[in-house]
Design a protein around this motif. Structure first.
Motif: not given
Length: 292
Positions: A99-101, A167-176
């Motif tokens: 996610a790049g977090w 909500w961002t694409a990063g949130h989706m990547a984190v949950l995935r």
């Protein structure tokens, strides 16, 4: 005379032990577990179920790691089964890659010996549940005071029917990333986030099955691990239904009925308040966890 006194002493001792055991069995378990400040000196094992159990030999998550920080340290709820602590280590590193977090902010896991809490969660009792904030960390060097005062962000709109600008694409990547971990049983999120992920996931959808809608999960998501292999005294939750969960049952969660239930009819008895669990409600081993 000596023999008589011995009998009286033994009888009094047994009576006192019986009374003490009965008193503890009837005591609210949250009072006893909420008072424990450290873990039991036992082999690590989860006991009971997620909402009716405890944890022996829990491990404390370090307050700060290379890719995480534990929040709200005053609660003393950054304890978990070793499987959960290991998950946070590897998941927080995966978040950086996927996610790049910078990592994650970790909310409540469990109390030092698990069990019911004085406030908040009904679950989180076996050290196999953890709350992860929706706020992407800008810093991982927060002071203790900052961790008490900083707030997470909501990713849900005010009408609760969709995600908002947070909500961002990063949130989706984190949950995935979390859902793809084999140790994870399920993840609870606000229904609006699940619906958004169903809409945008594309063909890679198998991981969505573990993402489950639940009330109150718009500031954080809740990760629940499977019972560890060989943990015979740990009870898993019922299996997740087949499919990715992106069906008509998901639509109900943002329906008028779900979000704004009609008021009770006149004369309808008020709902009975939830009864607080006592020690008698928990596995017998939990008394040993407290005493150890």
């Amino acid at each position: 005379m000596t023999r008589y006194l011995t009998k009286v002493t033994l009888a009094l001792g047994l009576t006192l032990a019986t009374w003490t055991g009965t008193a503890q069995a009837q005591t609210e378990a949250r009072q006893l577990f909420g008072a424990a400040r450290d873990s039991s000196a036992q082999v690590a094992q989860p006991l009971g179920s997620y909402a009716r159990g405890c944890v022996a030999g829990a491990v404390q998550l370090p307050e700060t790691g290379p890719t995480w920080q534990a929040m709200r340290l005053s609660r003393n709820r950054n304890w978990g089964h070793p499987d959960m602590i290991s998950f946070i280590w590897r998941f927080s590193q995966q978040v950086v890659t996927d996610a790049g977090w910078n990592g994650i902010y970790v909310g409540d896991i469990s109390q030092p010996r698990g069990g019911p809490m004085l406030s908040g969660h009904a679950s989180h009792q076996m050290g196999l549940d953890a709350d992860i904030w929706m706020l992407p960390p800008e810093r991982l060097d927060l002071t203790e005071l900052e961790r008490e005062n900083l707030s997470s962000i909501s990713i849900r709109s005010e009408d609760q029917r969709s995600v908002n600008a947070n909500w961002t694409a990063g949130h989706m990547a984190v949950l995935r990333a979390a859902a793809s971990d084999p140790a994870v049983a399920r993840i609870f999120v606000t229904a609006a986030a699940k619906q958004e992920m169903c809409r945008t996931a594309g063909e890679d959808r198998a991981w969505l099955r573990k993402i489950r809608p639940w009330w109150g999960h718009n500031y954080h998501f809740h990760v629940r691990l499977n019972c560890p292999e060989g943990a015979t005294n740990c009870q898993n939750q019922a299996a997740i239904p087949a499919g990715d969960g992106c069906d008509e049952t998901l639509a109900w969660w943002t329906s008028e009925e779900a979000l704004n239930p009609p008021p009770a009819a006149p004369g309808t008895p008020a709902p009975t308040p939830r009864r607080q669990l006592t020690m008698a409600d928990l596995p017998q081993q939990c008394a040993t966890v407290l005493a150890n």
